[in-house]
Write a protein that holds these residues in place. Structure first.
Motif, short mmCIF file in Angstrom:
data_model
loop_
_atom_site.label_atom_id
_atom_site.label_comp_id
_atom_site.label_asym_id
_atom_site.label_seq_id
_atom_site.Cartn_x
_atom_site.Cartn_y
_atom_site.Cartn_z
N THR A 138 23.48 -7.64 8.28
CA THR A 138 22.51 -7.99 9.31
C THR A 138 22.55 -6.92 10.40
N PHE A 139 21.41 -6.29 10.63
CA PHE A 139 21.36 -5.22 11.62
C PHE A 139 21.25 -5.81 13.02
N VAL A 140 22.16 -5.42 13.89
CA VAL A 140 22.16 -5.88 15.27
C VAL A 140 21.94 -4.66 16.17
N PRO A 141 20.74 -4.52 16.76
CA PRO A 141 20.41 -3.31 17.54
C PRO A 141 21.41 -2.94 18.62
N HIS A 142 21.87 -3.92 19.41
CA HIS A 142 22.73 -3.57 20.53
C HIS A 142 24.12 -3.11 20.08
N LYS A 143 24.43 -3.29 18.77
CA LYS A 143 25.70 -2.80 18.23
C LYS A 143 25.53 -1.46 17.51
N ALA A 144 24.29 -1.00 17.41
CA ALA A 144 24.02 0.25 16.69
C ALA A 144 24.65 1.45 17.39
N LYS A 145 25.30 2.29 16.61
CA LYS A 145 25.91 3.50 17.15
C LYS A 145 25.49 4.69 16.29
N GLY A 146 25.90 5.88 16.70
CA GLY A 146 25.56 7.07 15.95
C GLY A 146 24.43 7.85 16.60
N THR A 147 23.81 8.71 15.80
CA THR A 147 22.74 9.57 16.31
C THR A 147 21.53 9.49 15.41
N PHE A 148 20.38 9.32 16.00
CA PHE A 148 19.10 9.27 15.27
C PHE A 148 18.28 10.48 15.70
N VAL A 149 17.78 11.23 14.71
CA VAL A 149 17.08 12.50 15.01
C VAL A 149 15.59 12.37 14.66
N ILE A 150 14.75 12.69 15.63
CA ILE A 150 13.30 12.65 15.43
C ILE A 150 12.73 14.04 15.59
N SER A 151 11.94 14.45 14.63
CA SER A 151 11.18 15.70 14.72
C SER A 151 9.75 15.33 15.10
N ALA A 152 9.29 15.82 16.23
CA ALA A 152 7.98 15.39 16.73
C ALA A 152 7.16 16.57 17.23
N THR A 153 5.87 16.49 16.98
CA THR A 153 4.96 17.49 17.52
C THR A 153 4.93 17.37 19.04
N ASP A 154 4.45 18.39 19.67
CA ASP A 154 4.30 18.39 21.13
C ASP A 154 3.46 17.19 21.56
N TYR A 155 2.41 16.91 20.81
CA TYR A 155 1.54 15.76 21.09
C TYR A 155 2.32 14.45 21.03
N ALA A 156 3.09 14.27 19.96
CA ALA A 156 3.86 13.04 19.78
C ALA A 156 4.90 12.87 20.89
N GLN A 157 5.48 13.98 21.33
CA GLN A 157 6.48 13.91 22.40
C GLN A 157 5.85 13.44 23.71
N GLN A 158 4.57 13.76 23.91
CA GLN A 158 3.88 13.33 25.13
C GLN A 158 3.38 11.89 25.04
N VAL A 159 2.81 11.55 23.88
CA VAL A 159 2.05 10.31 23.76
C VAL A 159 2.85 9.15 23.17
N ILE A 160 3.73 9.42 22.24
CA ILE A 160 4.40 8.35 21.49
C ILE A 160 5.85 8.13 21.92
N LEU A 161 6.60 9.21 22.09
CA LEU A 161 8.04 9.08 22.31
C LEU A 161 8.45 8.42 23.63
N PRO A 162 7.72 8.61 24.72
CA PRO A 162 8.17 7.93 25.95
C PRO A 162 8.38 6.43 25.79
N LYS A 163 7.43 5.75 25.15
CA LYS A 163 7.55 4.30 24.94
C LYS A 163 8.67 3.99 23.95
N LEU A 164 8.76 4.78 22.88
CA LEU A 164 9.79 4.54 21.86
C LEU A 164 11.18 4.71 22.45
N ILE A 165 11.37 5.78 23.21
CA ILE A 165 12.69 6.03 23.81
C ILE A 165 13.07 4.91 24.78
N ALA A 166 12.10 4.41 25.53
CA ALA A 166 12.37 3.31 26.46
C ALA A 166 12.88 2.08 25.70
N LYS A 167 12.25 1.77 24.58
CA LYS A 167 12.66 0.62 23.78
C LYS A 167 14.05 0.82 23.18
#
Length: 307
Positions: free
Chosen positions: A102-131
């Motif tokens: 069972t995956f429990v988000p608040h117990k998740a550790k490690g590193t997650f790597v995202i490759s994103a276009t300049d556009y995605a970094q402006q438009v999509i990632l701010p909300k995702l990173i906040a979550k």
């Protein structure tokens, strides 16, 4: 001589392991609990003869009688009683190995790597990173610039877990999810003389144009083919490495640019109305098939806003 002895002994252990399986260990534990072959067979859903066959193999592997007959069944030998403790632990470990985690988000550790276009970094990632920061505070995140020529190697080797880009940049063998549909708009600076005109498509093609070419530095933009349908060729004068700097270049030049509509929100630019508009395009998230069943990966994907 000594080496020969150890090789022979080790070979004997390996040979015994090859003759042992989990079903036999389950039979053994059932016999220890029930002390009766018929009851053990009923509990395991097999015939009494099958139980007897497994017991015969166990006696051969462990070189011990394991059970001695009594009036109404069996009595485990002292060796079997001691063995039962270790077999119990082993079966618990095996069950833990194959149990659904069972995956429990608040117990998740490690590193997650995202490759994103300049556009995605402006438009999509701010909300995702906040979550991610709110729900998985112990998870570290690396955002890499999207490198089209290196993407396959990065994702195949595990250096990148997720890519957010446009469909043309992603290998066909990858899993993808469409996040939303986007379209280009023609913009210029509020200070530009062009902002006060209502140009035709032919005039738009003649205006000095700034493009963003993040994948490869050149003067070819993503909507050149669309202009070509009307027999027009754009007058591209500046090729920038990313979308985010284009508005700054527009501010200091009398030029135009075609930018994704969501990338201009909050910017000091003017949108020019066109006779016709370029075709829309998808914005997608993609990942290597190796991550398709990974609980962390599934969870991160679920946080992306899909429209």
């Amino acid at each position: 001589m000594l080496a020969s002895f150890w090789l022979t002994a080790f070979g004997g252990i390996v040979s015994k392991l090859d003759r042992l399986d989990l079903k036999q260990l389950r039979v053994f534990q059932a016999l220890v609990r029930e002390e009766n072959a018929s009851k053990a067979a009923s509990q395991l859903g097999m015939t009494q003869q099958a139980v007897s066959e497994h017991l015969k193999k166990l006696r051969d592997v462990f070189d011990d009688r394991l059970f001695v007959r009594k009036t109404n069944g069996f009595v485990p030998t002292p060796f079997a009683q001691e063995l039962s403790i270790n077999v119990d632990k082993l079966l618990i470990d095996f069950n833990s190995l194959i149990a659904t985690k069972t995956f429990v988000p608040h117990k998740a550790k490690g590193t997650f790597v995202i490759s994103a276009t300049d556009y995605a970094q402006q438009v999509i990632l701010p909300k995702l990173i906040a979550k991610l920061r709110e729900q998985a505070p112990n998870l570290k995140l690396i955002v890499r610039d999207f490198e089209i020529d290196k993407l396959h190697e990065q994702m195949e080797s595990g250096k990148v877990n997720l890519a957010i880009a446009f469909p043309d940049y992603i290998p066909e063998s990858y899993r993808v999810i469409t996040l939303f549909e986007e379209h280009h708009v023609c913009v210029t600076s509020t200070h530009s003389s062009i902002s006060k005109t209502t140009p035709s498509l032919a005039q738009i093609a003649q205006y000095p144009t700034i493009i963003a070419s993040p994948s490869r530095p050149n003067f070819k933009g993503s909507i050149d083919d669309w202009f070509a349908q009307f027999g027009l060729q754009r007058n591209v004068v500046v090729s920038a490495p990313c979308f985010s700097v284009v508005p700054m270049y527009l501010e200091t030049t009398d030029s135009i640019a075609f930018l994704p509509s969501r990338a201009i929100k909050g910017l000091d630019v003017v949108t020019l109305e066109l006779e016709q508009s370029p075709e829309s395009f998808d914005v997608i998230a993609a990942w290597h098939p190796r991550y398709h069943d990974d609980p962390l990966h599934k969870w991160v994907i679920s946080l992306l806003d899909v429209e």
